[in-house]
Structure formats: structure tokens, C-alpha cells
Design an enzyme around this catalytic site. Structure first.
Site, PDB file in Angstrom:
ATOM      1  N   ASP A  50      10.720  63.589  -1.374  1.00 11.66           N
ATOM      2  CA  ASP A  50      11.954  64.121  -1.950  1.00 11.66           C
ATOM      3  C   ASP A  50      12.425  65.352  -1.181  1.00 11.66           C
ATOM      4  OD1 ASP A  50      13.948  64.462  -4.209  1.00 11.66           O
ATOM      5  OD2 ASP A  50      12.810  66.316  -4.432  1.00 11.66           O
ATOM      6  N   GLU A 121      11.119  57.465  -1.587  1.00 15.13           N
ATOM      7  CA  GLU A 121      10.732  58.840  -1.257  1.00 15.13           C
ATOM      8  C   GLU A 121       9.291  58.887  -0.752  1.00 15.13           C
ATOM      9  OE1 GLU A 121      13.569  61.230  -4.462  1.00 15.13           O
ATOM     10  OE2 GLU A 121      11.516  60.669  -5.017  1.00 15.13           O
TER      11      GLU A 121
END
Length: 229
Positions: A50, A121
Site C-alpha cells: 500500500d 498490494e
């Protein structure tokens, strides 16, 4: 049954140094029960991925969209690294076909935005840890550059804000959102809501979070308003 992850990496042009880290990125927490393991899943990698995604996308936007203000750059980044956006990119690469899940998992992975976002992610983090920031950055740029260049600021305002502004301009009253249904296990919730003006239902929306469902309900209401005009 999930597909062989080597196949996906080969399609993406990635030559892994350590295959295990990619396998972890594509392992759902439900798999631990069957494998008698703990934390051998994508959750920690998701945290790192992320941050990497946010940094690289922000850097690309700063470099290629010189005309955008700070606020619009923030909107661009938020839009492109949102749950829906990342889930759609995961579907583009058929990530759902390579995810390992436990025998207790029975949901359709291709329809779970939250899981697909997490795996995307985690994959970015695995690529970074295995091949370094140069290769991870190159993959992110290849994936996002056209989206960054094509991003339309005029369409970037949150659908909920747009609907609220339009209704208040016409009637000086606000809309409300009502949760109609909440279902699914804790790791894969599904919400259905409606947006109402007084007692009139303006639109419906669904999503893996209540917020996402409300946004989709507002989007549905705006589309219906536009078709009437």
C-alpha cells in the site's frame, strides 16, 4: 483449485529470485488452518505494498500532470489506488485465479474487491522485496501511466458529494442512506444500500464496504437523474 503462480509471473515478464514471497502474496489467511501455519498470508505484505503504491503513483502524477493543483493530485491518487481501482486491475491480470484459500472458503474470489485489492498490494510488496524498487516501480508505471494521463479532474468529485450538492441546489434538502442488507463472513462482507430523498428512493448500490455501497448508490442516483433530464 488455484493455478500455478509461475504462469502468472511469466505472463507479467517477472523472473523471481525467491518464489516463496510471491506465494505468500497470493495466500489468503483461510489457508493457514489447512496448512497448520500462522501468518503465512498476504496481510503483512499488503501493508508494505500500500505504501509503495501510494508513493510511486504520487510521484508519477506529480511528474506527468504538471497542471494539477495539490488538491487535484490528491484526488487523482486516491481514485487510482482505491479499493475498486486496484480490484479491477487485479481482475485485469486474473489474480483471482492464483490465490490460495482454505477449504472453508467458499466465496467467488473474482467478486471480492477487498481481497483482490489486498492481493494486488501484497504482490507489489513481493515484487519490491524480490526484485527491488526499480522493477516494482517499472511495473507500477506500466500499469498506471495511462490511467494517470487520462484522469479527468472534472469527474473526480465523490459521487456522494455531487449528489448532495445537486439535491440541495434543487430542493435545499439533504439525502440519506439506508442499509438494506449486510451479508458474508467477516473477511468478505457485502453491503447493499439505497439513497433516499424524503421517502423517495433515488438509487441503489452494493459494495464490499458500507462506504463503497453508498458511493455506488449515489452514482446510480446521479445516472438516473441525468437520464430524466
Amino acid at each position: 483449485m488455484h493455478k500455478d503462480l509461475h504462469e502468472l509471473l511469466n505472463q507479467l515478464g517477472i523472473k523471481p529470485h525467491t518464489m516463496r514471497i510471491y506465494e505468500t502474496a497470493f495466500t489468503h489467511s483461510s489457508y493457514n488452518a489447512d496448512a497448520h501455519t500462522r501468518h503465512h498470508d498476504y496481510e503483512r505484505l499488503e501493508f508494505l505494498g500500500d505504501s509503495i503504491l501510494g508513493f510511486v503513483v504520487a510521484s508519477l502524477a506529480f511528474k506527468h500532470r504538471l497542471e494539477l493543483s495539490q488538491g487535484n493530485l490528491t484526488k487523482l491518487k486516491s481514485s487510482l489506488v482505491s479499493t475498486k481501482s486496484l480490484a479491477n486491475l487485479a481482475r485485469k491480470y486474473n489474480f483471482h485465479e492464483y490465490i490460495r484459500v482454505g477449504n472453508s472458503f467458499s466465496n467467488d474470489l473474482s467478486k471480492s474487491d477487498s481481497i483482490l485489492e489486498d492481493v494486488f498490494e501484497a504482490f507489489i510488496a513481493a515484487l519490491y522485496l524480490d526484485r527491488g524498487i526499480k522493477d516494482a516501480g517499472a511495473f507500477i508505471e506500466k500499469t498506471f501511466i495511462d490511467l494517470i494521463k487520462a484522469y479527468d479532474v472534472n469527474d473526480s468529485k465523490d459521487y456522494k458529494s455531487r449528489l448532495q450538492e445537486e439535491m440541495q441546489a434543487e430542493y435545499r434538502e439533504s439525502v440519506t442512506y439506508q442499509l438494506l442488507k449486510e451479508s458474508g463472513p467477516p473477511h468478505n462482507r457485502h453491503f447493499r444500500v439505497c439513497v433516499k430523498f424524503e421517502d423517495i428512493v433515488l438509487g441503489y448500490g452494493e459494495g464490499s464496504t458500507k462506504k463503497e455501497a453508498e458511493i455506488n448508490a449515489a452514482k446510480d442516483a446521479l445516472a438516473k437523474k441525468a437520464s430524466i433530464k
